[in-house]
Write an enzyme that holds these catalytic residues in place. Structure first.
Site, PDB file in Angstrom:
ATOM      1  N   ASP A  59       0.846  -1.201   0.000  1.00 53.90           N
ATOM      2  CA  ASP A  59       0.000   0.000   0.000  1.00 53.90           C
ATOM      3  C   ASP A  59       0.882   1.252   0.000  1.00 53.90           C
ATOM      4  O   ASP A  59       0.394   2.369  -0.139  1.00 53.90           O
ATOM      5  CB  ASP A  59      -0.991  -0.014   1.169  1.00 53.90           C
ATOM      6  CG  ASP A  59      -0.325  -0.143   2.522  1.00 53.90           C
ATOM      7  OD1 ASP A  59       0.908  -0.339   2.570  1.00 53.90           O
ATOM      8  OD2 ASP A  59      -1.035  -0.050   3.542  1.00 53.90           O
ATOM      9  N   SER A  60       2.205   1.052   0.109  1.00 53.81           N
ATOM     10  CA  SER A  60       3.154   2.152  -0.077  1.00 53.81           C
ATOM     11  C   SER A  60       3.015   2.746  -1.473  1.00 53.81           C
ATOM     12  O   SER A  60       3.535   3.826  -1.736  1.00 53.81           O
ATOM     13  CB  SER A  60       4.590   1.662   0.156  1.00 53.81           C
ATOM     14  OG  SER A  60       4.853   0.503  -0.612  1.00 53.81           O
ATOM     15  N   ASP A  98      -1.009  -5.975  -0.336  1.00 55.41           N
ATOM     16  CA  ASP A  98      -1.460  -5.384   0.927  1.00 55.41           C
ATOM     17  C   ASP A  98      -2.964  -5.195   0.937  1.00 55.41           C
ATOM     18  O   ASP A  98      -3.563  -4.830  -0.087  1.00 55.41           O
ATOM     19  CB  ASP A  98      -0.811  -4.001   1.109  1.00 55.41           C
ATOM     20  CG  ASP A  98       0.400  -4.061   2.008  1.00 55.41           C
ATOM     21  OD1 ASP A  98       0.467  -4.948   2.875  1.00 55.41           O
ATOM     22  OD2 ASP A  98       1.285  -3.202   1.842  1.00 55.41           O
ATOM     23  N   LYS A 127      -1.467  -9.272   2.717  1.00 54.85           N
ATOM     24  CA  LYS A 127      -0.762  -8.844   3.936  1.00 54.85           C
ATOM     25  C   LYS A 127      -1.630  -7.831   4.668  1.00 54.85           C
ATOM     26  O   LYS A 127      -2.221  -6.955   4.047  1.00 54.85           O
ATOM     27  CB  LYS A 127       0.591  -8.224   3.584  1.00 54.85           C
ATOM     28  CG  LYS A 127       1.354  -7.684   4.807  1.00 54.85           C
ATOM     29  CD  LYS A 127       2.799  -7.373   4.490  1.00 54.85           C
ATOM     30  CE  LYS A 127       3.042  -6.043   3.857  1.00 54.85           C
ATOM     31  NZ  LYS A 127       2.554  -4.873   4.623  1.00 54.85           N
ATOM     32  N   GLU A 129      -1.954  -5.558   8.621  1.00 52.95           N
ATOM     33  CA  GLU A 129      -1.192  -5.078   9.773  1.00 52.95           C
ATOM     34  C   GLU A 129      -1.931  -5.373  11.080  1.00 52.95           C
ATOM     35  O   GLU A 129      -3.154  -5.246  11.138  1.00 52.95           O
ATOM     36  CB  GLU A 129      -0.953  -3.570   9.637  1.00 52.95           C
ATOM     37  CG  GLU A 129      -0.161  -3.214   8.389  1.00 52.95           C
ATOM     38  CD  GLU A 129       0.081  -1.711   8.226  1.00 52.95           C
ATOM     39  OE1 GLU A 129      -0.288  -0.929   9.137  1.00 52.95           O
ATOM     40  OE2 GLU A 129       0.638  -1.332   7.188  1.00 52.95           O
ATOM     41  N   GLU A 196       8.678  -4.591  10.979  1.00 53.74           N
ATOM     42  CA  GLU A 196       9.187  -3.289  10.510  1.00 53.74           C
ATOM     43  C   GLU A 196       9.643  -2.443  11.691  1.00 53.74           C
ATOM     44  O   GLU A 196       8.918  -2.296  12.683  1.00 53.74           O
ATOM     45  CB  GLU A 196       8.078  -2.566   9.722  1.00 53.74           C
ATOM     46  CG  GLU A 196       8.525  -1.211   9.202  1.00 53.74           C
ATOM     47  CD  GLU A 196       7.612  -0.633   8.122  1.00 53.74           C
ATOM     48  OE1 GLU A 196       6.632  -1.297   7.721  1.00 53.74           O
ATOM     49  OE2 GLU A 196       7.904   0.492   7.669  1.00 53.74           O
TER      50      GLU A 196
HETATM   51  O1  KIV Z   1       3.567  -1.204   1.753  1.00 54.40           O
HETATM   52  C1  KIV Z   1       4.746  -1.534   1.902  1.00 54.40           C
HETATM   53  O2  KIV Z   1       5.633  -1.159   1.113  1.00 54.40           O
HETATM   54  C2  KIV Z   1       5.084  -2.359   3.050  1.00 54.40           C
HETATM   55  C3  KIV Z   1       6.541  -2.580   3.319  1.00 54.40           C
HETATM   56  C4  KIV Z   1       7.079  -1.415   4.065  1.00 54.40           C
HETATM   57  C5  KIV Z   1       6.771  -3.844   4.059  1.00 54.40           C
HETATM   58  O3  KIV Z   1       4.243  -2.795   3.754  1.00 54.40           O
END
Ligand code: KIV
Length: 278
Positions: A59-60, A98, A127, A129, A196
Site C-alpha cells: 500500500d506504499s 497489501d 498482507k 497489519e 518493521e
Molecule cells: O507497503 C509496503 O511497502 C510495506 C513494506 C514497508 C513492508 O508494507
C-alpha cells in the site's frame, strides 16, 4: 533459494514458481530470501529477472506512485489495479498484496470480501497489519484458502496512533507485546510475518520463536527474509531511513537521461537521421 540465472550459490533448488512453502523451507534451511515492493509491469519483470523471490504490491504505492503522504490514503481499488499489473507481468515470484487501510479492521466479513477481490486480481497472498486485534480476520481469510502475511512492529497504517515512524518494542513491555502479537498472528494461521522497525535483537528472538518465516525491514539481519521499498533501494525516492541501502542510483541516471534528451531536442541533434522516416 537462488535464481535460475545465478545458480552458483549453494542454496535451495530454484523452483519454477515460488510458493509459500518455499519460504518455509528457506527458514528451515537458514537461507534468507528477498522481497521487494513492485507496482507495475517493468519493475516486476526486472525483479523477476533478478531472482527476487517475493513481490509485494504494497500500500506504499500511495506514497511512492500516487503522491499521497501516507499509506492510509491508498484505496482498495488502488490495490486491485496495481496488484493486477504486477500479477499479469510475472510467473515466478510469489505476489503478495497489501490489504488497504479500512478494508479489514471492521471484522472478518469485510476482510474476507476484500481478500477475495485481491486474490481475484492476481494476488497469491494478502498482507495485513496488526496482531491479536486482527487474529479473527487472519483466521477467516486462512479458512477461506487465502494465505496471509502479517505485519508487526511499526505498522504504517497506524502512523497517527504511533506518533510517526518510530522503532517499536524498545522497552520490555513493548517487546513482550510484540512477541505475543507475533505468536497470535502465527496461531491465527498466517504464513509469514513482516517485522518493521524492530530492534535487531528482538527481531532475532521473534524469528527464533516463530515457526513461520519473518521478513524484516529495519529489523536486522537475523530475519528469515528482507523487504525494501524498491524506490528507496534504487535511489529514486530520496528516502534516507537508517535501514535503507541505496543499491543503485537509478534516480540520478534517470534525471541525467532526461537532461540529455532535453539538450539534444534543444540543439536538434535528436531525432537524428536514424530516428527519422524517409
Ligand atoms: O507497503 C509496503 O511497502 C510495506 C513494506 C514497508 C513492508 O508494507
Amino acid at each position: 533459494m537462488t535464481s535460475p540465472s545465478t545458480g552458483s550459490r549453494e542454496q535451495l533448488p530454484a523452483p519454477a514458481k515460488i510458493r509459500l512453502r518455499h519460504l518455509q523451507l528457506a527458514k528451515q534451511k537458514g537461507t534468507p530470501f528477498s522481497m521487494l515492493t513492485s507496482y507495475d509491469q517493468f519493475s516486476a519483470r526486472l525483479f523477476e529477472q533478478a531472482g527476487i523471490e517475493v513481490l509485494l504490491v504494497g500500500d506504499s504505492v500511495g506514497s511512492t506512485v500516487l503522491g499521497h503522504d501516507s499509506t492510509t490514503a491508498t484505496t482498495h481499488q488502488d490495490m486491485l489495479t496495481f496488484t493486477g499489473a504486477v500479477a499479469r507481468s510475472v510467473t515466478r515470484p510469489l505476489v503478495v498484496a497489501d490489504m488497504a487501510f479500512g478494508t479489514y479492521e471492521t471484522g472478518p466479513t469485510d476482510a474476507l470480501r476484500h481478500g477475495v477481490e485481491l486474490i481475484r486480481a492476481g494476488a497469491e497472498a494478502v498482507k495485513l497489519e496488526g496482531g491479536r486485534t486482527v487474529a479473527a480476520q487472519i483466521r477467516a481469510l486462512v479458512d477461506a484458502g487465502i494465505p496471509v502475511v502479517g505485519h508487526l512492529g511499526f505498522t504504517p497504517q497506524s502512523v497517527n496512533a504511533l506518533s510517526g515512524h518510530r522503532v517499536q518494542g524498545r522497552d520490555d513491555d513493548g517487546a513482550e507485546r510484540l512477541l505475543a502479537d507475533a505468536l497470535a498472528v502465527q496461531e491465527a494461521g498466517a504464513s509469514a510475518l513482516v517485522l518493521e522497525l524492530v530492534p535487531a535483537a528482538l527481531a532475532a528472538r521473534i524469528t527464533e520463536q516463530l515457526q513461520i518465516p519473518t521478513i524484516g525491514i529495519g529489523a536486522g539481519a537475523q530475519c528469515d527474509g528482507q523487504v525494501l521499498v524498491w524506490q528507496d533501494m534504487a535511489g529514486l525516492s530520496g528516502f534516507k531511513g537508517k535501514f535503507v541501502k541505496v543499491f543503485a542510483d537509478v534516480g540520478t541516471q534517470l534525471r541525467e537521461a532526461a537532461e540529455q534528451y532535453r539538450a539534444e531536442v534543444a540543439e536538434r541533434t535528436y531525432p537524428a537521421a536514424e530516428h527519422s522516416f524517409e
